[in-house]
Design a protein around this motif. Structure first.
Motif, mmCIF file in Angstrom:
data_model
loop_
_atom_site.group_PDB
_atom_site.id
_atom_site.type_symbol
_atom_site.label_atom_id
_atom_site.label_comp_id
_atom_site.label_asym_id
_atom_site.label_seq_id
_atom_site.Cartn_x
_atom_site.Cartn_y
_atom_site.Cartn_z
ATOM 1 N N TYR A 291 130.153 12.067 21.562
ATOM 2 C CA TYR A 291 129.851 12.551 20.222
ATOM 3 C C TYR A 291 130.556 11.646 19.216
ATOM 4 N N THR B 193 127.704 18.944 30.318
ATOM 5 C CA THR B 193 128.856 18.169 29.873
ATOM 6 C C THR B 193 129.372 17.383 31.070
ATOM 7 N N GLN C 191 134.308 15.833 23.455
ATOM 8 C CA GLN C 191 132.869 16.105 23.402
ATOM 9 C C GLN C 191 132.073 14.976 24.020
#
Ligand code: GDP
Length: 519
Positions: free
Chosen positions: A359, A346, A335
């Motif tokens: 993350y 992303t 992530q």
């Protein structure tokens, strides 16, 4: 494209300035050049909290975290640009300082009507400590500003860096004609309304210049600069010893593009970084980097945290396994997010100089090193900065004092906020670089430890550590407050420069040290 080519085209920098010097306005123009936003004049209104319906706002909404305090990336000509934002006055914090460790050069904006201001000095010092290239943009040329020669000598004297004006204003305020671009040998005529006309100096006819009294003055000043000024030296710029100075107006979009193009040409590409096992070159195949900032999402609906990671070597690929040096644990990086990039959310790959958002399920700390594969080394510890703002803190409800102590102990360990105990009454005092840290602290105490806290502000204070082993405790009072830091060392929190000076004059036996200078 090879790793080397990716590195060569990257330019990672921050814009620093005192509030109101024009950072938002300039950033917006750069984003416009990078086609990140479609029109300018939309980001404004930051202070009133009213945004125009802009692309910017859309991005903010989508991301849920404030992109205005993060990273903006975009391709521009042959470059890949990464701009790291440093927050302004209200939320000034240690993050700001740490962000400056993640850039390879810096643009310093100075308001031509004001000159060098306090916040500029603070931020400049941090850049100076690291010897990174600093480029100066003297803004608001469309207004009646201070004398350019005077501004230059203020930069040299107050900041202690030599300067080289890349261009020079011709007239000012109502009689502002444009800029004489020394570096590109051209005259750029100011026409207002974001328009400019570029005339090569060789084509500027002698009579034009002679007839023009204003230009005559400028030529006199330029002669002075040629004779008595510094020489331009890319090597000295790279070492941070000489700052190229550009005059312009961000608002009028005047001189901004030439500034940006020249800046990108001389700004440093990603530089090697220090670790406990020596320098790591960006070209090293093995992926590595470090976390310089962690941002908790203030929105209770999204309690996640994002770690800001600077890629220092090798290539990042989404899904790769990395080693977290501090714990020697392997983590799979699935992530990850880009910040304000042109067309993707992303990140699938990233290169030295890039910043990625990772993350954080509460496993990272500021300063953590991540390395592809199984190796383990640690990027240089980020410098510690003495706090400037202090508050006494206590739990609103004394029944919660156990959680209160636990929360304080753990949050202080993360390093963003400092803990002191007042010698006189053992009360707890927190110190931070900026107001924002107290707010984050308060929020987290409630969210993570279920304790409501109460602050009593002690204002801005100047901390000094006591070197002497023995001293008489009677000399301290509320203006020169004796405290112990978290390691038990004695320090004094002075109310202001005056109380500090008074103390130094009257307590010659007590030796004080300033942490910042020891770093
Ligand atoms: P920041 O606090 O450094 O981000 O500054 P802003 O970009 O918000 O600018 C502060 C104020 O100065 C705003 O009212 C801008 O419109 C104004 N400003 C910025 N650049 C210029 C300029 O080149 N000329 C003039 N006259 N005003 C400017």
């Amino acid at each position: 494209m090879s790793l080397q080519q990716e590195i060569n085209k990257r330019r990672t920098f921050a814009i620093i300035s005192h509030p109101d010097a024009g950072k938002t306005t300039l950033t917006e123009k750069l984003l416009f050049f990078g086609q990140i936003i479609r029109s300018t004049g939309t980001v404004k209104g930051k202070k009133s909290g009213k945004f125009a319906a802009s692309d910017w706002m859309e991005i903010e909404k989508k991301r849920g975290i404030s992109v205005t305090s993060s990273v903006m990336s975009f391709p521009y000509h042959e470059f890949h640009v990464n701009i790291l934002d440093t927050p302004g006055h209200e939320d000034f914090s240690e993050d700001t300082y740490r962000t400056l460790t993640a850039v390879d050069s810096v643009v310093m904006i100075i308001d031509s009507t004001k000159g060098v201001e306090p916040q500029t000095i603070k931020l400049f010092k941090v850049c100076r400590m690291r010897g990174i290239p600093i480029f100066t943009f003297i803004n608001k040329l469309d207004r009646e500003g201070r004398d350019p020669l005077e501004l230059l000598s203020e930069i040299e004297e107050v900041l202690g860096i030599e300067s080289y004006p890349m261009n020079w204003p011709v007239g000012s305020g109502k009689r502002f004609l444009g800029i004489h671009d020394r570096f590109n040998k051209q005259f750029v005529r100011f026409k207002g309304d974001e328009e400019e006309e570029v005339i090569p100096l060789s084509e500027l006819s002698g009579t034009d210049i002679e007839e023009n009294v204003i230009y005559q003055d400028t030529l006199g000043e330029l002669e002075l600069l040629e004779e008595a000024g510094n020489e331009f030296s890319p090597e000295r710029v790279e070492k941070g010893e000489l700052t190229p100075v550009f005059f312009g107006s961000a608002l009028a979009n005047f001189g901004v593009q030439t500034f940006f193009d020249t800046f990108l040409q001389f700004a440093a590409q990603p530089q090697p970084r220090k670790t406990d096992q020596g320098l790591i070159e960006p070209e090293k195949d093995q992926f590595s980097g470090y976390i310089f900032k962690i941002q908790a999402n203030m929105n209770p609906a999204h309690r996640d945290r994002i770690a800001f990671f600077r890629v220092c070597s090798g290539k990042f690929e989404r899904g790769m396994s990395v080693n977290l040096s501090r714990t020697n644990k392997t983590i799979k990086l699935n992530q990850t997010q880009a910040f304000m990039a042109k067309d993707r959310d992303t990140v699938d790959e990233a290169y030295p100089g890039d910043i990625i958002g990772i993350y954080d399920p509460n496993i990272y700390q500021i300063g953590d090193t991540l390395i592809g594969g199984k190796d383990s080394y640690q990027y240089e510890e980020l410098p510690q900065f003495p706090p400037e703002l202090f508050k006494r803190v206590q739990a609103k409800n004394v029944m919660k004092s156990k959680q209160f102590r636990k929360g304080i102990e753990q949050l202080v360990q993360e390093g963003a906020i400092q803990l002191y105990r007042q010698e006189l009454n053992d009360s707890i005092i927190l110190g931070a670089v900026g107001q924002l840290q107290f707010e984050v602290f308060e929020y987290r105490m409630k969210a993570e430890y279920n304790v409501e806290i109460e602050f009593t502000p002690l204002g801005e204070r100047i901390p000094r550590w006591i070197k002497s082993e023995k001293f008489d405790k009677r000399f301290f009072d509320s203006r020169s407050m004796l405290v112990r830091d978290r390691f038990g060392a004695y320090a004094v929190l002075f109310e202001n420069e005056f109380t500090l000076r008074y103390f130094l004059e009257n307590q010659k036996d007590i030796e004080l040290v300033d942490l910042l200078e020891e770093n």
